[in-house]
Design an enzyme around this catalytic site. Structure first.
Site, mmCIF file in Angstrom:
data_model
loop_
_atom_site.group_PDB
_atom_site.id
_atom_site.type_symbol
_atom_site.label_atom_id
_atom_site.label_comp_id
_atom_site.label_asym_id
_atom_site.label_seq_id
_atom_site.Cartn_x
_atom_site.Cartn_y
_atom_site.Cartn_z
ATOM 1 C CG LEU A 191 -33.530 -84.223 77.174
ATOM 2 C CD1 LEU A 191 -33.724 -83.194 76.058
ATOM 3 C CD2 LEU A 191 -33.663 -85.626 76.627
ATOM 4 C CG ASP A 192 -27.232 -87.442 78.318
ATOM 5 O OD1 ASP A 192 -27.619 -87.717 79.473
ATOM 6 O OD2 ASP A 192 -26.948 -88.301 77.465
ATOM 7 N NE ARG A 193 -23.560 -77.871 80.441
ATOM 8 C CZ ARG A 193 -22.938 -77.216 81.404
ATOM 9 N NH1 ARG A 193 -22.389 -77.886 82.399
ATOM 10 N NH2 ARG A 193 -22.869 -75.904 81.399
ATOM 11 C CB VAL B 231 -29.247 -84.395 74.451
ATOM 12 C CG1 VAL B 231 -30.486 -84.829 73.680
ATOM 13 C CG2 VAL B 231 -28.180 -85.479 74.413
ATOM 14 C CG HIS C 275 -24.696 -91.400 78.372
ATOM 15 N ND1 HIS C 275 -23.354 -91.129 78.588
ATOM 16 C CD2 HIS C 275 -25.361 -90.349 78.924
ATOM 17 C CE1 HIS C 275 -23.228 -89.984 79.244
ATOM 18 N NE2 HIS C 275 -24.439 -89.489 79.461
#
Length: 224
Positions: free
Chosen positions: A60-62, A64, A160
């Site tokens: 997961l993106d940081r 998120v 993204h």
């Protein structure tokens, strides 16, 4: 901040609810990452000596939050990787946006390009050179005075993707300055949360259904 809470654990898998702001894997900045923290958790819980095996199944993106799956055995890692490759795993996200989409539910199809230099993705209406098809379905599930909560089902897994596609239709995610929201959130998070997952256990072959609770901050924005 508690970096994670365990949602599910057995001999083969551990699934956690990641807090926003926590990296999944270490980067060049050296900040503590979820992978390292979970290894330490396993080492202490089971008093293990030596190196702990932990396979990163996805990321997961940081900024998120939500569900992240790790494999505790090499057998589980190989099989979970195959599940993701074949898209035999259901993943549902929640996203809070400041502008409600024109339709309360629908499908978005774009072609995504990614800039490695800026770490940004762009969603195009038509196919362009170097682009990859991106598809998701969304549904409005709640509204407050100023914000809308969307349930998002990913059909593809692009860089993204949700952030770029929602921004492309004029609905950037709350707090997501990178993709066009006007201001940051109080804790620096973006209001995108990996809410739900369903898959067949790679070893036990039973159906696993997991949910991560909504982040506390969202309640202050009228979400229940």
């Amino acid at each position: 901040m508690i970096p994670f809470t365990v949602i599910y654990e057995d001999n083969h898998l551990i699934v956690v609810n990641k807090a926003s702001g926590v990296l999944v894997q270490p980067d060049k900045n050296g900040d503590p990452a979820l992978e390292q923290l979970i290894k330490q958790y396993i080492k202490e819980k089971y008093t293990k000596s030596g190196e702990v095996f932990l396979g990163v199944v996805h990321r997961l993106d940081r900024p998120v939050s939500g569900l992240v799956i790790f494999a505790k055995t090499s057998k589980a890692l190989v099989r979970m990787n195959e599940l993701f490759k074949q898209r035999d795993i259901e993943k549902v996200y929640w996203a809070v946006v400041g502008t409600m989409p024109a339709e309360p539910e629908g499908k978005l199809v774009h072609w995504i390009t990614r800039s490695e230099k800026s770490n940004l993705s762009k969603a195009h209406k038509t196919e362009v050179k170097g682009s990859l098809r991106a598809e998701l379905q969304y549904k409005l599930i709640q509204r407050s005075d100023r914000y809308s909560l969307l349930e998002v089902h990913l059909m593809t897994g692009r860089h993204h993707q949700i952030r770029a596609q929602l921004s492309a239709i004029g609905c950037p995610i709350v707090g997501d300055l990178k993709y066009g929201f006007a201001r940051s959130s109080p804790d620096g998070s973006i209001f995108l949360h990996s809410r739900y997952t369903k898959f067949i256990h790679p070893v036990q072959k039973e159906e696993i259904i997991l949910e991560a609770p909504m982040p506390e901050l969202w309640h202050k924005y009228g979400m229940k």
